[in-house]
Design a protein around this motif. Structure first.
Motif, PDB file in Angstrom:
ATOM      1  N   ALA A 216     -28.426 -57.225 -15.444  1.00  0.00           N
ATOM      2  CA  ALA A 216     -28.778 -58.585 -15.868  1.00  0.00           C
ATOM      3  C   ALA A 216     -29.484 -58.599 -17.223  1.00  0.00           C
ATOM      4  CB  ALA A 216     -29.631 -59.257 -14.801  1.00  0.00           C
ATOM      5  N   GLU A 217     -30.500 -57.763 -17.391  1.00  0.00           N
ATOM      6  CA  GLU A 217     -31.259 -57.792 -18.641  1.00  0.00           C
ATOM      7  C   GLU A 217     -30.392 -57.344 -19.816  1.00  0.00           C
ATOM      8  OE1 GLU A 217     -35.576 -56.291 -20.422  1.00  0.00           O
ATOM      9  OE2 GLU A 217     -34.922 -55.660 -18.429  1.00  0.00           O
ATOM     10  N   LEU A 218     -29.593 -56.327 -19.594  1.00  0.00           N
ATOM     11  CA  LEU A 218     -28.704 -55.866 -20.657  1.00  0.00           C
ATOM     12  C   LEU A 218     -27.676 -56.944 -20.997  1.00  0.00           C
ATOM     13  CD1 LEU A 218     -28.051 -53.513 -22.503  1.00  0.00           C
ATOM     14  CD2 LEU A 218     -26.729 -52.481 -20.648  1.00  0.00           C
ATOM     15  N   GLY A 219     -27.195 -57.638 -19.987  1.00  0.00           N
ATOM     16  CA  GLY A 219     -26.265 -58.731 -20.229  1.00  0.00           C
ATOM     17  C   GLY A 219     -26.896 -59.831 -21.067  1.00  0.00           C
ATOM     18  N   GLU A 220     -28.182 -60.122 -20.850  1.00  0.00           N
ATOM     19  CA  GLU A 220     -28.882 -61.117 -21.662  1.00  0.00           C
ATOM     20  C   GLU A 220     -28.977 -60.665 -23.116  1.00  0.00           C
ATOM     21  OE1 GLU A 220     -32.630 -61.770 -19.819  1.00  0.00           O
ATOM     22  OE2 GLU A 220     -31.769 -62.746 -18.035  1.00  0.00           O
ATOM     23  N   MET A 221     -29.175 -59.364 -23.338  1.00  0.00           N
ATOM     24  CA  MET A 221     -29.218 -58.844 -24.709  1.00  0.00           C
ATOM     25  C   MET A 221     -27.876 -59.031 -25.386  1.00  0.00           C
ATOM     26  SD  MET A 221     -31.252 -55.272 -24.032  1.00  0.00           S
ATOM     27  CE  MET A 221     -32.749 -55.227 -23.044  1.00  0.00           C
ATOM     28  N   PHE A 222     -26.811 -58.741 -24.666  1.00  0.00           N
ATOM     29  CA  PHE A 222     -25.475 -58.920 -25.229  1.00  0.00           C
ATOM     30  C   PHE A 222     -25.231 -60.389 -25.571  1.00  0.00           C
ATOM     31  CE2 PHE A 222     -23.898 -55.041 -22.640  1.00  0.00           C
ATOM     32  CZ  PHE A 222     -24.299 -54.180 -23.647  1.00  0.00           C
ATOM     33  N   ALA A 223     -25.557 -61.277 -24.641  1.00  0.00           N
ATOM     34  CA  ALA A 223     -25.342 -62.703 -24.881  1.00  0.00           C
ATOM     35  C   ALA A 223     -26.163 -63.185 -26.072  1.00  0.00           C
ATOM     36  CB  ALA A 223     -25.683 -63.498 -23.623  1.00  0.00           C
ATOM     37  N   SER A 224     -27.386 -62.701 -26.193  1.00  0.00           N
ATOM     38  CA  SER A 224     -28.247 -63.098 -27.315  1.00  0.00           C
ATOM     39  C   SER A 224     -27.679 -62.598 -28.640  1.00  0.00           C
ATOM     40  CB  SER A 224     -29.656 -62.558 -27.112  1.00  0.00           C
ATOM     41  OG  SER A 224     -30.262 -63.127 -25.967  1.00  0.00           O
ATOM     42  N   ALA A 225     -27.128 -61.392 -28.640  1.00  0.00           N
ATOM     43  CA  ALA A 225     -26.521 -60.871 -29.862  1.00  0.00           C
ATOM     44  C   ALA A 225     -25.340 -61.720 -30.294  1.00  0.00           C
ATOM     45  CB  ALA A 225     -26.084 -59.422 -29.649  1.00  0.00           C
ATOM     46  N   LEU A 226     -24.556 -62.175 -29.329  1.00  0.00           N
ATOM     47  CA  LEU A 226     -23.370 -62.966 -29.650  1.00  0.00           C
ATOM     48  C   LEU A 226     -23.713 -64.385 -30.091  1.00  0.00           C
ATOM     49  CD1 LEU A 226     -21.062 -61.755 -26.750  1.00  0.00           C
ATOM     50  CD2 LEU A 226     -20.804 -61.236 -29.174  1.00  0.00           C
ATOM     51  N   SER A 227     -24.823 -64.905 -29.612  1.00  0.00           N
ATOM     52  CA  SER A 227     -25.194 -66.279 -29.960  1.00  0.00           C
ATOM     53  C   SER A 227     -26.193 -66.354 -31.111  1.00  0.00           C
ATOM     54  CB  SER A 227     -25.792 -66.990 -28.737  1.00  0.00           C
ATOM     55  OG  SER A 227     -26.981 -66.329 -28.302  1.00  0.00           O
ATOM     56  N   ALA A 228     -26.594 -65.205 -31.641  1.00  0.00           N
ATOM     57  CA  ALA A 228     -27.615 -65.172 -32.693  1.00  0.00           C
ATOM     58  C   ALA A 228     -27.107 -65.851 -33.965  1.00  0.00           C
ATOM     59  CB  ALA A 228     -28.003 -63.726 -32.994  1.00  0.00           C
ATOM     60  N   GLU A 233     -30.919 -61.194 -36.870  1.00  0.00           N
ATOM     61  CA  GLU A 233     -31.225 -61.507 -35.468  1.00  0.00           C
ATOM     62  C   GLU A 233     -30.208 -60.842 -34.546  1.00  0.00           C
ATOM     63  OE1 GLU A 233     -31.408 -65.343 -32.423  1.00  0.00           O
ATOM     64  OE2 GLU A 233     -31.288 -65.685 -34.600  1.00  0.00           O
ATOM     65  N   ARG A 234     -28.966 -60.834 -34.964  1.00  0.00           N
ATOM     66  CA  ARG A 234     -27.903 -60.182 -34.189  1.00  0.00           C
ATOM     67  C   ARG A 234     -28.224 -58.690 -34.025  1.00  0.00           C
ATOM     68  NH1 ARG A 234     -23.994 -62.260 -37.406  1.00  0.00           N
ATOM     69  NH2 ARG A 234     -24.311 -64.247 -36.325  1.00  0.00           N
ATOM     70  N   GLU A 235     -28.622 -58.068 -35.124  1.00  0.00           N
ATOM     71  CA  GLU A 235     -28.953 -56.645 -35.097  1.00  0.00           C
ATOM     72  C   GLU A 235     -30.139 -56.369 -34.179  1.00  0.00           C
ATOM     73  OE1 GLU A 235     -29.133 -53.849 -38.786  1.00  0.00           O
ATOM     74  OE2 GLU A 235     -31.211 -54.481 -38.391  1.00  0.00           O
TER      75      GLU A 235
END
Length: 326
Positions: A216-228, A233-235
Motif C-alpha cells: 500500500a505505501e509503495l503504491g502511494e509513492m508510485f501514484a504520487s510520482a505519477l501525479s506530481a 517533485e516527481r523525482e
C-alpha cells in the motif's frame, strides 16, 4: 454434470489457462463475452476424441442459470468443456511440456501471463497425477534463473532512472511523466518478481500489485510520482520508492547487502538508485551458463507485443534468437 459423463476414465480436471477468473480478477464485467461454465479435462491422448464426443452429446443446454455454449464475434459459439492430453495442451500454452525437465530456454521464452495462468486457478481432480507435478515444476524459477531475471529487471530501471529529470530539465514535462510511468511499471514488476509472483499483463498488473501484502505505501509513492507537478517533485517520490524497493532486495538476502540510498547520477543533478549495482550483484551469484546469457532477460523484459507474448511459438523463437551465441 461433467464427472458422471466421464465415468471411470482416469482424468484430471481443472480451471487453468486463459480467463480472468483463473487469476481471480473477474468481475461482473468479465461475463459480457466468452463467459460461462468451463472446465478442462485432461486424459490420455488416445481417449480425447471419444470423450469429447460423449461430452458434446451429454452436456445440458444450461447450468446454474447460464448457457453452457457461449462465444463472441471473435470466437465461435462453443461449450466450455475442453478435453485434451495435458502434454499437447501445455505445449500450446507454454511452448514446452512442464511435466519433465524445464530448460533455461523454456523459462525465458514463456511469458509471465502464461506461467501465471497455468500455476493459478483450481485443480478439481488429478487422477493422472500430472497436474500437480507440472504445476509444482512451474511454481517458480530455479534459483539462478530467478536471480538473472531480477538482474535484468534492475537493469531496465537503471536504463531509465535519470530520464524523468533529464526530460524535465529541457522543459519536456510530458516526456518526464511518460518515462516515470515506465519506471513505475518496471518497479511494480520487480516487486512482484521479488515476491515470487509472475506479473500479469497490463490490464491486471495494478490489481496484482495492490493484492501483494505490504504494497500500500509503495503504491502511494508510485501514484504520487505519477501525479506530481514538475520533475523535482516527481523525482522525490521516485527516490522514496527506490529506497523501499532496495530494502526489499536486501531482505531477500540473494546478495551481500547493498547500500539502498539514492545518489547523484554521475555529475548530473538527478538522483537515482543506481540499478546497475543490484543487477551486477545478482549476476555475480549465478553460474557461468546463466551469467553468459544476453542481458535482455525473459521474453516479457524485451518484448511487449501481445501478438508475440500470447503465441508460444513466436515468444520462444524470439527468445532463442535473443539468447543465441553471438
Amino acid at each position: 454434470m461433467v464427472q458422471p459423463l466421464i465415468g471411470e476414465v482416469a482424468h484430471g480436471a481443472a480451471l487453468i489457462g486463459p480467463g480472468s477468473e483463473v487469476l481471480a480478477f473477474d468481475t461482473e464485467r468479465s461475463a459480457d463475452h466468452d463467459w460461462g461454465p468451463r472446465v478442462l479435462i485432461f486424459v490420455e491422448p488416445s481417449l480425447v476424441g471419444g470423450l469429447a464426443a460423449r461430452l458434446d452429446d451429454g452436456l445440458p443446454e444450461r447450468f446454474g442459470g447460464y448457457p453452457t455454449a457461449f462465444g463472441s464475434d471473435r470466437n465461435p459459439v462453443h461449450h466450455g468443456v475442453v478435453v485434451a492430453g495435458f502434454g499437447s495442451w501445455a505445449r500450446a500454452r507454454l511452448g514446452f511440456d512442464p511435466r519433465g525437465e524445464i530448460t533455461t530456454s523454456d523459462w525465458l521464452g514463456a511469458s509471465w501471463q502464461r506461467l501465471a495462468e497455468v500455476t493459478s486457478g483450481e485443480v478439481f481432480h488429478d487422477g493422472l497425477g500430472e497436474l500437480g507435478r507440472a504445476r509444482a515444476n512451474l511454481r517458480w524459477y530455479p534459483g539462478d534463473v530467478w536471480r538473472y531475471v531480477l538482474a535484468c529487471q534492475w537493469r531496465r530501471v537503471a536504463q531509465m532512472e535519470s530520464f524523468p529529470g533529464r526530460c524535465g530539465e529541457v522543459g519536456d514535462d510530458l516526456g518526464s511523466v511518460v518515462v516515470t510511468a515506465r519506471l513505475v511499471e518496471d518497479l511494480m514488476r520487480l516487486c512482484l518478481l521479488m515476491r515470487r509472483r509472475y506479473p500479469p499483463y497490463a490490464k491486471w498488473l495494478g490489481s496484482a500489485f495492490a493484492r501483494m501484502s505490504g504494497s500500500a505505501e509503495l503504491g502511494e509513492m508510485f501514484a504520487s510520482a505519477l501525479s506530481a507537478r514538475g520533475w523535482r517533485e516527481r523525482e522525490e517520490h521516485l527516490c522514496r520508492a527506490y529506497e523501499r524497493v532496495a530494502a526489499l532486495h536486501n531482505r531477500l538476502a540473494l546478495t551481500e547487502p547493498i547500500d539502498g540510498s539514492v545518489r547523484m547520477y554521475f555529475d548530473r543533478p538527478f538522483r537515482v538508485i543506481g540499478g546497475d549495482r543490484f543487477a551486477d550483484a545478482l549476476l555475480a551469484t549465478v553460474g557461468p551458463a546463466v551469467r553468459s546469457l544476453s542481458p535482455a532477460g525473459s521474453i516479457d523484459q524485451f518484448c511487449d507485443s501481445t501478438d508475440v507474448l500470447s503465441h508460444s511459438a513466436r515468444s520462444h523463437t524470439l527468445a532463442r534468437a535473443i539468447h543465441a551465441p553471438a
